[in-house]
Design a protein around this motif. Sequence first.
Motif, PDB file in Angstrom:
ATOM      1  N   THR A 179      37.758 -32.974 -17.777  1.00  0.00           N
ATOM      2  CA  THR A 179      37.666 -33.948 -16.756  1.00  0.00           C
ATOM      3  C   THR A 179      38.761 -33.927 -15.831  1.00  0.00           C
ATOM      4  OG1 THR A 179      36.419 -35.474 -18.101  1.00  0.00           O
ATOM      5  CG2 THR A 179      37.693 -36.482 -16.260  1.00  0.00           C
ATOM      6  N   LYS A 180      40.214 -33.613 -16.225  1.00  0.00           N
ATOM      7  CA  LYS A 180      41.379 -33.696 -15.705  1.00  0.00           C
ATOM      8  C   LYS A 180      41.469 -32.422 -14.659  1.00  0.00           C
ATOM      9  CE  LYS A 180      46.323 -33.377 -16.103  1.00  0.00           C
ATOM     10  NZ  LYS A 180      47.411 -33.380 -17.244  1.00  0.00           N
ATOM     11  N   TYR A 181      40.952 -31.169 -15.096  1.00  0.00           N
ATOM     12  CA  TYR A 181      41.028 -30.108 -14.198  1.00  0.00           C
ATOM     13  C   TYR A 181      39.797 -29.722 -13.713  1.00  0.00           C
ATOM     14  CZ  TYR A 181      45.817 -29.252 -16.411  1.00  0.00           C
ATOM     15  OH  TYR A 181      46.991 -29.362 -16.890  1.00  0.00           O
ATOM     16  N   GLY A 182      38.682 -30.332 -14.086  1.00  0.00           N
ATOM     17  CA  GLY A 182      37.329 -29.956 -13.409  1.00  0.00           C
ATOM     18  C   GLY A 182      37.041 -31.094 -12.633  1.00  0.00           C
ATOM     19  N   ASP A 183      37.705 -32.151 -12.671  1.00  0.00           N
ATOM     20  CA  ASP A 183      37.271 -33.490 -11.529  1.00  0.00           C
ATOM     21  C   ASP A 183      35.765 -33.606 -11.828  1.00  0.00           C
ATOM     22  OD1 ASP A 183      39.803 -33.779 -10.467  1.00  0.00           O
ATOM     23  OD2 ASP A 183      39.335 -32.226  -8.905  1.00  0.00           O
ATOM     24  N   ILE A 184      35.260 -33.595 -12.889  1.00  0.00           N
ATOM     25  CA  ILE A 184      33.935 -34.291 -13.277  1.00  0.00           C
ATOM     26  C   ILE A 184      34.179 -34.843 -14.564  1.00  0.00           C
ATOM     27  CG2 ILE A 184      31.784 -33.513 -13.982  1.00  0.00           C
ATOM     28  CD1 ILE A 184      31.799 -30.976 -12.205  1.00  0.00           C
ATOM     29  N   LYS A 185      33.562 -36.067 -14.859  1.00  0.00           N
ATOM     30  CA  LYS A 185      33.945 -36.869 -15.977  1.00  0.00           C
ATOM     31  C   LYS A 185      32.612 -36.408 -17.027  1.00  0.00           C
ATOM     32  CE  LYS A 185      33.989 -41.329 -18.095  1.00  0.00           C
ATOM     33  NZ  LYS A 185      33.638 -42.916 -17.797  1.00  0.00           N
ATOM     34  N   LEU A 186      33.020 -36.182 -18.361  1.00  0.00           N
ATOM     35  CA  LEU A 186      32.294 -35.625 -19.286  1.00  0.00           C
ATOM     36  C   LEU A 186      32.086 -37.085 -20.087  1.00  0.00           C
ATOM     37  CD1 LEU A 186      33.348 -32.291 -20.669  1.00  0.00           C
ATOM     38  CD2 LEU A 186      31.285 -32.804 -19.178  1.00  0.00           C
ATOM     39  N   THR A 187      30.785 -37.399 -20.481  1.00  0.00           N
ATOM     40  CA  THR A 187      30.529 -38.612 -21.183  1.00  0.00           C
ATOM     41  C   THR A 187      29.362 -38.298 -22.292  1.00  0.00           C
ATOM     42  OG1 THR A 187      29.923 -40.908 -21.348  1.00  0.00           O
ATOM     43  CG2 THR A 187      29.356 -39.664 -19.259  1.00  0.00           C
ATOM     44  N   GLU A 188      29.220 -38.919 -23.149  1.00  0.00           N
ATOM     45  CA  GLU A 188      28.063 -38.631 -24.306  1.00  0.00           C
ATOM     46  C   GLU A 188      27.083 -39.811 -23.682  1.00  0.00           C
ATOM     47  OE1 GLU A 188      28.630 -37.599 -28.481  1.00  0.00           O
ATOM     48  OE2 GLU A 188      30.766 -37.617 -28.176  1.00  0.00           O
ATOM     49  N   ASP A 189      27.359 -40.757 -23.429  1.00  0.00           N
ATOM     50  CA  ASP A 189      26.650 -41.829 -22.838  1.00  0.00           C
ATOM     51  C   ASP A 189      26.111 -41.753 -21.645  1.00  0.00           C
ATOM     52  OD1 ASP A 189      27.203 -43.108 -25.214  1.00  0.00           O
ATOM     53  OD2 ASP A 189      29.075 -43.872 -24.384  1.00  0.00           O
ATOM     54  N   SER A 190      26.305 -40.408 -20.920  1.00  0.00           N
ATOM     55  CA  SER A 190      25.695 -40.471 -19.450  1.00  0.00           C
ATOM     56  C   SER A 190      24.328 -40.376 -19.409  1.00  0.00           C
ATOM     57  CB  SER A 190      26.477 -39.324 -18.856  1.00  0.00           C
ATOM     58  OG  SER A 190      25.924 -38.950 -17.523  1.00  0.00           O
ATOM     59  N   ALA A 191      23.835 -41.059 -18.135  1.00  0.00           N
ATOM     60  CA  ALA A 191      22.290 -40.584 -17.835  1.00  0.00           C
ATOM     61  C   ALA A 191      22.250 -39.780 -16.681  1.00  0.00           C
ATOM     62  CB  ALA A 191      21.622 -42.152 -17.476  1.00  0.00           C
ATOM     63  N   SER A 192      23.222 -38.890 -16.482  1.00  0.00           N
ATOM     64  CA  SER A 192      23.375 -38.135 -15.221  1.00  0.00           C
ATOM     65  C   SER A 192      22.178 -37.122 -15.407  1.00  0.00           C
ATOM     66  CB  SER A 192      24.787 -37.433 -15.372  1.00  0.00           C
ATOM     67  OG  SER A 192      24.830 -36.484 -16.589  1.00  0.00           O
ATOM     68  N   THR A 197      29.747 -35.979 -10.193  1.00  0.00           N
ATOM     69  CA  THR A 197      30.923 -36.440 -10.542  1.00  0.00           C
ATOM     70  C   THR A 197      31.101 -36.848 -12.006  1.00  0.00           C
ATOM     71  OG1 THR A 197      29.908 -38.566 -10.147  1.00  0.00           O
ATOM     72  CG2 THR A 197      31.516 -37.812  -8.276  1.00  0.00           C
ATOM     73  N   GLU A 198      29.897 -36.741 -12.536  1.00  0.00           N
ATOM     74  CA  GLU A 198      29.582 -37.030 -14.148  1.00  0.00           C
ATOM     75  C   GLU A 198      28.664 -36.206 -14.773  1.00  0.00           C
ATOM     76  OE1 GLU A 198      29.859 -41.164 -15.846  1.00  0.00           O
ATOM     77  OE2 GLU A 198      27.972 -40.886 -16.028  1.00  0.00           O
ATOM     78  N   LEU A 199      29.050 -35.581 -15.947  1.00  0.00           N
ATOM     79  CA  LEU A 199      28.232 -35.005 -16.723  1.00  0.00           C
ATOM     80  C   LEU A 199      27.605 -35.531 -17.919  1.00  0.00           C
ATOM     81  CD1 LEU A 199      29.191 -31.015 -16.231  1.00  0.00           C
ATOM     82  CD2 LEU A 199      26.809 -32.014 -15.891  1.00  0.00           C
ATOM     83  N   GLY A 200      26.624 -35.340 -18.546  1.00  0.00           N
ATOM     84  CA  GLY A 200      26.479 -35.791 -19.822  1.00  0.00           C
ATOM     85  C   GLY A 200      27.055 -34.651 -20.763  1.00  0.00           C
TER      86      GLY A 200
END
Length: 195
Positions: A99-112, A37-40
């Motif tokens: 994020t809109k089209y891939g349904d995975i949130k991209l974030t630079e702060d992620s610990a994913s 659900t989330e990618l760095g």
Amino acid sequence: MKKTFTLLLLMAVMMTANQLKAQDLVKGKLDFLKDVTELGVSFDYNKLTVGTEGKEANYLKRKKAERDAKEPGTGDKWIESWFADRKQHYEPKFSELFTKYGDIKLTEDSASKYLMVVRTKFIEVGYNVAVSSQKAAVNLEIEIFDRDNLKKSICKIMMNDMKGGKGQFDMGLRIADAYAKAGKELGQLVSKKVK
């Protein structure tokens, strides 16, 4: 005559196939992202080339000289703006559309568990003057890594000639449109491959 027609038809099919292959999964698979659900995300511009200038440094040197020749001191401000556009426009647009089209949130702060590295290889800045325009475009190399092994990517995707929309007079916004297109297409590719 028949051979000529067949040859022309084959060339047309090959050209169409090349145009449709704007993004290409060149290594690995994307199915590991199925329940993610989330990618760095990290953006890299280290080996960037710009237009016909080649290295980014060549482009910046020419633009600074042009700006300073028109109005002394404006070249440095233009260069600051060039770099600021990355965080202000390019990266947010790419992440938003992915994020809109891939349904995975991209974030630079992620610990994913996974990290996506977006390397900009080429930028065509385009232009828009009253009577003529050319779309901006970017070529990107995207790799996804498991954070436990950042030396070897799980997959690699090449995205070439991602063109933005027409109508933007501001260069940063024009280029941001190309990043938005890339984010959208990558999101769609991920969504399709993980289903």
